[in-house]
Design an enzyme around this catalytic site. Structure first.
Site, mmCIF file in Angstrom:
data_model
loop_
_atom_site.group_PDB
_atom_site.id
_atom_site.type_symbol
_atom_site.label_atom_id
_atom_site.label_comp_id
_atom_site.label_asym_id
_atom_site.label_seq_id
_atom_site.Cartn_x
_atom_site.Cartn_y
_atom_site.Cartn_z
ATOM 1 N N ALA A 81 0.888 -1.259 -0.195
ATOM 2 C CA ALA A 81 0.009 0.111 -0.012
ATOM 3 C C ALA A 81 0.859 1.333 0.014
ATOM 4 C CB ALA A 81 -0.865 -0.149 1.340
ATOM 5 N N THR A 123 -6.579 0.677 7.651
ATOM 6 C CA THR A 123 -6.276 1.514 8.785
ATOM 7 C C THR A 123 -7.432 2.089 9.574
ATOM 8 O OG1 THR A 123 -5.473 3.843 9.016
ATOM 9 C CG2 THR A 123 -6.278 3.002 6.687
ATOM 10 N N ASP A 124 -7.189 2.307 10.646
ATOM 11 C CA ASP A 124 -8.212 3.097 11.617
ATOM 12 C C ASP A 124 -8.606 4.433 10.947
ATOM 13 O OD1 ASP A 124 -6.100 4.590 12.158
ATOM 14 O OD2 ASP A 124 -6.289 4.366 14.204
ATOM 15 N N GLU A 125 -7.928 5.077 9.837
ATOM 16 C CA GLU A 125 -8.189 6.506 9.458
ATOM 17 C C GLU A 125 -9.426 6.335 8.368
ATOM 18 O OE1 GLU A 125 -4.690 8.554 7.990
ATOM 19 O OE2 GLU A 125 -3.411 7.342 9.512
ATOM 20 N N TYR A 147 -5.253 9.687 1.128
ATOM 21 C CA TYR A 147 -4.602 8.286 1.422
ATOM 22 C C TYR A 147 -5.968 7.401 2.033
ATOM 23 C CZ TYR A 147 -3.143 4.930 5.064
ATOM 24 O OH TYR A 147 -3.071 3.738 5.662
ATOM 25 N N SER A 148 -6.605 8.087 3.135
ATOM 26 C CA SER A 148 -7.662 7.200 3.796
ATOM 27 C C SER A 148 -8.740 6.916 2.870
ATOM 28 C CB SER A 148 -8.099 7.846 5.274
ATOM 29 O OG SER A 148 -8.606 9.402 4.802
ATOM 30 N N ALA A 149 -8.927 7.833 2.020
ATOM 31 C CA ALA A 149 -10.238 7.668 1.006
ATOM 32 C C ALA A 149 -9.790 6.288 0.151
ATOM 33 C CB ALA A 149 -10.264 8.959 0.091
ATOM 34 N N SER A 150 -8.417 6.189 -0.440
ATOM 35 C CA SER A 150 -8.212 5.231 -1.204
ATOM 36 C C SER A 150 -8.114 4.127 -0.486
ATOM 37 C CB SER A 150 -6.614 5.558 -1.768
ATOM 38 O OG SER A 150 -5.556 5.214 -0.860
ATOM 39 N N LYS A 151 -7.877 3.919 0.877
ATOM 40 C CA LYS A 151 -7.707 2.579 1.683
ATOM 41 C C LYS A 151 -9.274 2.407 1.752
ATOM 42 C CE LYS A 151 -5.048 0.538 3.190
ATOM 43 N NZ LYS A 151 -4.229 -0.617 2.532
ATOM 44 N N ASN A 246 0.345 13.704 20.010
ATOM 45 C CA ASN A 246 1.796 13.719 19.273
ATOM 46 C C ASN A 246 2.838 14.510 20.369
ATOM 47 O OD1 ASN A 246 0.559 12.540 17.257
ATOM 48 N ND2 ASN A 246 0.468 14.619 15.982
ATOM 49 N N ASP A 269 0.413 23.283 9.723
ATOM 50 C CA ASP A 269 -0.304 22.289 10.070
ATOM 51 C C ASP A 269 -0.502 21.268 8.888
ATOM 52 O OD1 ASP A 269 -1.683 20.246 11.443
ATOM 53 O OD2 ASP A 269 -3.321 21.416 12.435
ATOM 54 N N HIS A 273 -5.910 17.857 8.675
ATOM 55 C CA HIS A 273 -5.403 17.109 9.593
ATOM 56 C C HIS A 273 -6.449 16.460 10.811
ATOM 57 C CE1 HIS A 273 -1.556 16.628 12.260
ATOM 58 N NE2 HIS A 273 -2.430 15.357 12.486
#
Ligand code: TYD
Length: 333
Positions: A81, A123-125, A147-151, A246, A269, A273
């Site tokens: 990925a 992912t949790d995202e 990224y999270s949309a593709s996952k 963080n 930022d 985010h």
């Protein structure tokens, strides 16, 4: 047992290969990896001559190559990925190719060759930012980065194949991983390497964004438990419950590397985010009998120690694709 690990030269895939070869006699592992910027065969140099291990270069986005490599496998674990949010903001296309088209190719090959089991790492995202409470497996997806949309799209494909064709796939959503062999674009390896080199660390925004953390070996154990005991077609969250801002992680890293507060640099930022992720992992614990064994303090100390002592690996990361990316990402700062 023949196991195909896609993305086995990456951070989690290489950890899983090490873990399986260390804990099991009865495995034959094929590592199918395209060796993009984050793939590093040096991470596997200690086991490259193990007769139970084979490397095949290729991308899951290449349907023909996938069709060939899956044949005869008892289990596929899809680690391949594109995973870095900041990179997905700069250049989203590779995320669509690997995380969506690549997953489709794997599912088609599993269906055609009747592979008995595939575990898909996600992912949790995909649940989006959760300002309070925890995301459970039934929650709807609200991804907010390319990224999270593709996952999320890849996960939906897996689910749809399980429902429509009875494809034997299990989906996992994990919190943030950390540990040895992680490419230094993610928070923990980037900050660790910068601090060890006497550089500053770029904290995005106010540093109060919350992430849940799991040590790599605990994640490997979770995937093993899910592959053995998980129900086909189901989704399992993988989490530790250890959630901190963080800044807390940053301060622990300052302490472990002997650096002071002056090493912190607050920077612009990340766009969009996500403030907080938190997942409920009760289903995994109850159904598969898994629980994390490594505390964050112990895991982080082991990780920093690894980056201190594996200087060849670390130096190898500081060149080529990583350097280009780093210069581009931080050129305005
Ligand atoms: P990261 O490791 O990129 O994982 P993810 O975004 O997938 O959770 O980032 C973890 C957190 O650390 C996230 O809130 C963004 C923040 N972060 C920084 O503050 N500075 C950095 O240089 C990086 C890479 C991340």
């Amino acid at each position: 047992m023949k196991i195909l690990i896609t993305g086995g030269a990456g951070f989690m895939g290489s950890n899983m290969i090490h873990y399986l070869l260390r804990t099991r006699e009865d495995v034959e592992i094929v590592n199918f990896d395209n060796l993009t910027y984050a793939g590093n065969l040096t991470s596997l140099s200690d086991i490259q001559d193990d007769p139970r291990y084979t490397f095949v270069k290729g991308s899951i986005a290449d349907a023909d190559a996938v069709d060939k490599v899956v044949q005869g496998m008892d289990l596929i674990i899809n680690y391949a990925a594109e995973t870095h949010v900041d990179r997905s903001i700069l250049e989203p296309k590779a995320f669509i190719d690997t995380n969506i088209q690549g997953v489709y190719n794997l599912l088609e090959a599993v269906r055609k060759h009747e592979i008995p089991r595939m575990v898909h790492i996600s992912t949790d995202e995909v649940y989006g930012a959760v300002m309070e409470g925890e995301s459970s497996e039934e929650d709807k997806f609200e991804p907010r980065s390319p990224y999270s949309a593709s996952k999320a799209a890849g996960d939906h494909l897996c689910h749809s194949y399980a429902v429509t064709y009875g494809t034997p796939v299990i989906i996992t959503h994990s919190c943030n991983f950390y540990g040895p062999y992680q490419f230094p674009e993610k928070l923990i390896p980037l900050f660790t390497m910068n601090l060890l080199e006497g550089k500053t660390v770029p904290v995005y925004g106010d540093g109060q964004q919350i992430r849940e953390w799991i040590f790599t070996e605990d994640h490997c154990r979770a995937i093993e438990a899910i592959a053995e005991k998980g129900r086909l077609g189901e989704t399992y969250n993988i989490g530790t419950g250890y959630r901190v801002p963080n800044m807390d992680v940053t301060r622990k890293l300052l302490e472990l590397t002997g650096r002071g507060e002056d090493a912190i640099e607050y920077v612009k930022d990340r766009p969009g985010h996500d403030r907080r992720y938190a997942i409920n992992s009760t289903k995994l614990r109850t159904e598969c009998g898994w629980e994390p064994l490594t505390s964050f303090e112990e895991g982080l100390a082991k990780t920093v120690d690894w980056y201190k002592t594996n200087t060849d690996w670390v130096d190898g990361c500081r060149t080529g694709a990583y350097k280009e990316y780093y210069d581009k990402q931080y050129k305005d700062r």
